[in-house]
Design a protein around this motif. Structure first.
Motif, PDB file in Angstrom:
ATOM      1  N   MET A  37     -62.804 -33.828   3.039  1.00 22.39           N
ATOM      2  CA  MET A  37     -63.607 -34.424   4.097  1.00 22.39           C
ATOM      3  C   MET A  37     -62.712 -34.531   5.335  1.00 22.39           C
ATOM      4  O   MET A  37     -61.615 -33.984   5.356  1.00 22.39           O
ATOM      5  CB  MET A  37     -64.123 -35.801   3.646  1.00 22.39           C
ATOM      6  CG  MET A  37     -64.754 -35.709   2.284  1.00 22.39           C
ATOM      7  SD  MET A  37     -65.492 -37.166   1.502  1.00 22.39           S
ATOM      8  CE  MET A  37     -65.438 -38.483   2.646  1.00 22.39           C
ATOM      9  N   SER A  38     -63.170 -35.241   6.358  1.00 17.42           N
ATOM     10  CA  SER A  38     -62.433 -35.259   7.628  1.00 17.42           C
ATOM     11  C   SER A  38     -60.951 -35.605   7.479  1.00 17.42           C
ATOM     12  O   SER A  38     -60.102 -35.021   8.141  1.00 17.42           O
ATOM     13  CB  SER A  38     -63.082 -36.247   8.595  1.00 17.42           C
ATOM     14  OG  SER A  38     -64.314 -35.728   9.033  1.00 17.42           O
ATOM     15  N   LYS A  54     -74.412 -37.413   8.800  1.00 15.90           N
ATOM     16  CA  LYS A  54     -74.850 -38.809   8.612  1.00 15.90           C
ATOM     17  C   LYS A  54     -74.462 -39.751   9.745  1.00 15.90           C
ATOM     18  O   LYS A  54     -75.077 -40.787   9.910  1.00 15.90           O
ATOM     19  CB  LYS A  54     -74.383 -39.349   7.272  1.00 15.90           C
ATOM     20  CG  LYS A  54     -72.919 -39.638   7.180  1.00 15.90           C
ATOM     21  CD  LYS A  54     -72.595 -40.180   5.779  1.00 15.90           C
ATOM     22  CE  LYS A  54     -71.124 -40.415   5.643  1.00 15.90           C
ATOM     23  NZ  LYS A  54     -70.548 -39.960   4.391  1.00 15.90           N
ATOM     24  N   TYR A  55     -73.426 -39.430  10.516  1.00 20.21           N
ATOM     25  CA  TYR A  55     -73.076 -40.300  11.653  1.00 20.21           C
ATOM     26  C   TYR A  55     -73.717 -39.803  12.935  1.00 20.21           C
ATOM     27  O   TYR A  55     -73.359 -40.234  14.019  1.00 20.21           O
ATOM     28  CB  TYR A  55     -71.557 -40.308  11.867  1.00 20.21           C
ATOM     29  CG  TYR A  55     -70.765 -40.601  10.632  1.00 20.21           C
ATOM     30  CD1 TYR A  55     -70.832 -41.865  10.050  1.00 20.21           C
ATOM     31  CD2 TYR A  55     -69.967 -39.637  10.051  1.00 20.21           C
ATOM     32  CE1 TYR A  55     -70.104 -42.139   8.902  1.00 20.21           C
ATOM     33  CE2 TYR A  55     -69.231 -39.904   8.911  1.00 20.21           C
ATOM     34  CZ  TYR A  55     -69.312 -41.161   8.343  1.00 20.21           C
ATOM     35  OH  TYR A  55     -68.585 -41.432   7.215  1.00 20.21           O
ATOM     36  N   ILE A  66     -75.662 -34.209  -0.459  1.00 17.44           N
ATOM     37  CA  ILE A  66     -74.285 -34.460  -0.900  1.00 17.44           C
ATOM     38  C   ILE A  66     -74.060 -35.888  -1.406  1.00 17.44           C
ATOM     39  O   ILE A  66     -72.989 -36.206  -1.899  1.00 17.44           O
ATOM     40  CB  ILE A  66     -73.262 -34.169   0.230  1.00 17.44           C
ATOM     41  CG1 ILE A  66     -73.481 -35.117   1.407  1.00 17.44           C
ATOM     42  CG2 ILE A  66     -73.338 -32.718   0.684  1.00 17.44           C
ATOM     43  CD1 ILE A  66     -72.335 -35.092   2.399  1.00 17.44           C
ATOM     44  N   ARG A  93     -66.651 -30.615   3.285  1.00 15.62           N
ATOM     45  CA  ARG A  93     -67.781 -31.362   3.841  1.00 15.62           C
ATOM     46  C   ARG A  93     -67.244 -32.249   4.950  1.00 15.62           C
ATOM     47  O   ARG A  93     -66.531 -33.214   4.679  1.00 15.62           O
ATOM     48  CB  ARG A  93     -68.420 -32.239   2.747  1.00 15.62           C
ATOM     49  CG  ARG A  93     -68.700 -31.505   1.428  1.00 15.62           C
ATOM     50  CD  ARG A  93     -69.148 -32.487   0.354  1.00 15.62           C
ATOM     51  NE  ARG A  93     -68.228 -33.605   0.179  1.00 15.62           N
ATOM     52  CZ  ARG A  93     -67.217 -33.605  -0.701  1.00 15.62           C
ATOM     53  NH1 ARG A  93     -67.017 -32.587  -1.494  1.00 15.62           N
ATOM     54  NH2 ARG A  93     -66.416 -34.663  -0.783  1.00 15.62           N
ATOM     55  N   ILE A  94     -67.563 -31.931   6.184  1.00 12.92           N
ATOM     56  CA  ILE A  94     -66.917 -32.644   7.284  1.00 12.92           C
ATOM     57  C   ILE A  94     -67.927 -33.279   8.228  1.00 12.92           C
ATOM     58  O   ILE A  94     -68.824 -32.609   8.749  1.00 12.92           O
ATOM     59  CB  ILE A  94     -65.965 -31.688   8.042  1.00 12.92           C
ATOM     60  CG1 ILE A  94     -64.898 -31.201   7.052  1.00 12.92           C
ATOM     61  CG2 ILE A  94     -65.326 -32.400   9.238  1.00 12.92           C
ATOM     62  CD1 ILE A  94     -63.860 -30.305   7.635  1.00 12.92           C
ATOM     63  N   GLY A  95     -67.781 -34.597   8.400  1.00  8.91           N
ATOM     64  CA  GLY A  95     -68.675 -35.355   9.266  1.00  8.91           C
ATOM     65  C   GLY A  95     -67.992 -35.824  10.525  1.00  8.91           C
ATOM     66  O   GLY A  95     -68.128 -35.235  11.605  1.00  8.91           O
ATOM     67  N   SER A  96     -67.213 -36.909  10.410  1.00  5.17           N
ATOM     68  CA  SER A  96     -66.694 -37.565  11.621  1.00  5.17           C
ATOM     69  C   SER A  96     -65.843 -36.665  12.508  1.00  5.17           C
ATOM     70  O   SER A  96     -65.944 -36.767  13.739  1.00  5.17           O
ATOM     71  CB  SER A  96     -65.935 -38.829  11.233  1.00  5.17           C
ATOM     72  OG  SER A  96     -65.288 -38.700  10.016  1.00  5.17           O
ATOM     73  N   ILE A 118     -64.720 -36.242  -4.408  1.00  2.91           N
ATOM     74  CA  ILE A 118     -64.228 -36.938  -3.221  1.00  2.91           C
ATOM     75  C   ILE A 118     -62.780 -37.318  -3.513  1.00  2.91           C
ATOM     76  O   ILE A 118     -62.494 -37.886  -4.571  1.00  2.91           O
ATOM     77  CB  ILE A 118     -65.083 -38.190  -2.935  1.00  2.91           C
ATOM     78  CG1 ILE A 118     -66.534 -37.775  -2.637  1.00  2.91           C
ATOM     79  CG2 ILE A 118     -64.492 -38.992  -1.778  1.00  2.91           C
ATOM     80  CD1 ILE A 118     -67.509 -38.938  -2.558  1.00  2.91           C
ATOM     81  N   VAL A 157     -71.520 -32.517   7.966  1.00  2.00           N
ATOM     82  CA  VAL A 157     -72.220 -33.690   7.443  1.00  2.00           C
ATOM     83  C   VAL A 157     -72.751 -34.526   8.602  1.00  2.00           C
ATOM     84  O   VAL A 157     -71.985 -35.055   9.404  1.00  2.00           O
ATOM     85  CB  VAL A 157     -71.273 -34.519   6.545  1.00  2.00           C
ATOM     86  CG1 VAL A 157     -71.965 -35.781   6.057  1.00  2.00           C
ATOM     87  CG2 VAL A 157     -70.805 -33.676   5.364  1.00  2.00           C
ATOM     88  N   MET A 209     -67.820 -30.761  -7.532  1.00  5.72           N
ATOM     89  CA  MET A 209     -67.598 -31.476  -6.271  1.00  5.72           C
ATOM     90  C   MET A 209     -66.812 -32.741  -6.562  1.00  5.72           C
ATOM     91  O   MET A 209     -66.990 -33.360  -7.612  1.00  5.72           O
ATOM     92  CB  MET A 209     -68.949 -31.839  -5.642  1.00  5.72           C
ATOM     93  CG  MET A 209     -68.863 -32.559  -4.311  1.00  5.72           C
ATOM     94  SD  MET A 209     -68.660 -34.335  -4.400  1.00  5.72           S
ATOM     95  CE  MET A 209     -70.197 -34.855  -3.671  1.00  5.72           C
ATOM     96  N   ASN A 263     -76.479 -37.317   3.064  1.00  4.14           N
ATOM     97  CA  ASN A 263     -76.214 -38.085   1.850  1.00  4.14           C
ATOM     98  C   ASN A 263     -77.347 -39.014   1.441  1.00  4.14           C
ATOM     99  O   ASN A 263     -77.208 -39.761   0.494  1.00  4.14           O
ATOM    100  CB  ASN A 263     -74.877 -38.829   1.940  1.00  4.14           C
ATOM    101  CG  ASN A 263     -74.920 -39.963   2.917  1.00  4.14           C
ATOM    102  OD1 ASN A 263     -75.725 -39.951   3.837  1.00  4.14           O
ATOM    103  ND2 ASN A 263     -74.081 -40.953   2.707  1.00  4.14           N
TER     104      ASN A 263
HETATM  105  C1  LIG Z   1     -69.928 -38.763   4.555  1.00  2.00           C
HETATM  106  C2  LIG Z   1     -69.537 -37.803   3.534  1.00  2.00           C
HETATM  107  C3  LIG Z   1     -68.696 -36.723   3.871  1.00  2.00           C
HETATM  108  C4  LIG Z   1     -68.102 -36.532   5.252  1.00  2.00           C
HETATM  109  O1  LIG Z   1     -67.262 -37.590   5.573  1.00  2.00           O
HETATM  110  P1  LIG Z   1     -66.243 -37.542   6.815  1.00  2.00           P
HETATM  111  O2  LIG Z   1     -65.082 -38.316   6.363  1.00  2.00           O
HETATM  112  O3  LIG Z   1     -66.955 -38.148   7.952  1.00  2.00           O
HETATM  113  O4  LIG Z   1     -65.903 -36.129   7.067  1.00  2.00           O
HETATM  114  C5  LIG Z   1     -68.394 -35.825   2.863  1.00  2.00           C
HETATM  115  N1  LIG Z   1     -68.861 -35.951   1.612  1.00  2.00           N
HETATM  116  C6  LIG Z   1     -69.669 -36.965   1.254  1.00  2.00           C
HETATM  117  C7  LIG Z   1     -70.159 -37.052  -0.152  1.00  2.00           C
HETATM  118  C8  LIG Z   1     -70.032 -37.922   2.205  1.00  2.00           C
HETATM  119  O5  LIG Z   1     -70.830 -38.938   1.849  1.00  2.00           O
END
Ligand SMILES: *Cc1c(COP(=O)(O)O)cnc(C)c1O
Length: 225
Positions: free
Chosen positions: A202-203, A37-38, A80, A218-221, A166, A35, A164, A58
């Motif tokens: 997620m993270s 976004k950051y 996402i 789904r992994i961002g940070s 969260i 992901v 999906m 996102n």
């Molecule tokens: C930002 C986001 C993620 C990733 O988030 P992290 O905690 O940084 O891994 C995953 N899914 C969705 C829907 C997001 O908006």
């Protein structure tokens, strides 16, 4: 150097995914969606060079600019985040591989109408708000199965591939686990309706999500920071 940091982060995440998934089964395959976004396009490009192929955004606007600027790379792009109805046309034009955040019957209806007009289809996941949190979008766990089947029957231009969610926003790991288990049990019931993707994690909670049956994280940070 940035590339070394990204490589270390990616290696660590892949290793952790591997550990968690073999605890479920050697045959339990988990897909990683990075992901962005950051992060910035340069980092996404670097991650691509390190072997990562699927990326999630996102916001439709950011998805658009990144798809354009990185169009020379055969990246698999996924949407996402919350989809506002005034962004539906733009998203259809972009043809993402997957819309993970189909969050209501109303949105499905509007999306299907536009897809029909453009003679296109879109693969999507039904987003479930399994912890019943007001801050989150998604259908309730009680209604999820009915809504999934209704979308399948009434909106043929949307190709539903699974669910999906969260994880619960809680420091209590039991609460988070419970929300994953609810989503996974809905996913299991939908397998007869061709659901193949259970996107959770997620993270902060992806290892737990995998142990609860997630097959897409789904992994961002943890990758980009
Ligand atoms: C930002 C986001 C993620 C990733 O988030 P992290 O905690 O940084 O891994 C995953 N899914 C969705 C829907 C997001 O908006």
């Amino acid at each position: 150097m940035r590339k070394e940091i990204l490589r270390d982060n990616l290696d660590r995440v892949i290793w952790n995914i591997e550990q968690a998934r073999v605890e479920v089964s050697e045959h339990h395959i988990v897909k990683l969606v990075a992901v962005g976004k950051y992060s910035d396009e340069e980092s996404i490009k670097t991650l691509y060079e390190l072997g990562q192929r699927a990326f999630g955004e996102n916001q439709v606007q950011q998805l658009e600019s990144r798809m354009k600027n990185l169009s020379s790379l055969p990246i698999e792009w996924q949407m996402i985040g919350n989809l506002q109805s005034n962004k539906i046309n733009k998203l259809i034009e972009l043809r993402p591989t997957l819309l993970q955040s189909l969050s209501s019957l109303k949105l499905a209806k509007a999306l299907n109408k536009r897809l029909e007009e453009k003679e296109q289809t879109m693969s999507a996941l039904l987003q479930i708000n399994s912890a019943n949190e007001e801050s989150k979008s998604g259908v309730s766990s009680q209604e999820a199965i009915d809504i999934y089947q209704q979308i399948k029957e009434e909106f043929p231009n949307i190709k539903l591939k699974g669910v999906m969610s969260i994880g619960a926003l809680s420091s209590d790991i039991k609460e988070v686990q419970k929300s994953f288990e609810i989503t996974h049990s809905i996913y299991e019931k939908l397998q007869k309706d061709d659901a193949t993707i259970c996107s959770m994690g997620m993270s902060s909670d992806y290892e737990l999500a995998i142990k609860c049956g997630s097959n897409l994280v789904r992994i961002g940070s943890k990758i980009f920071k």
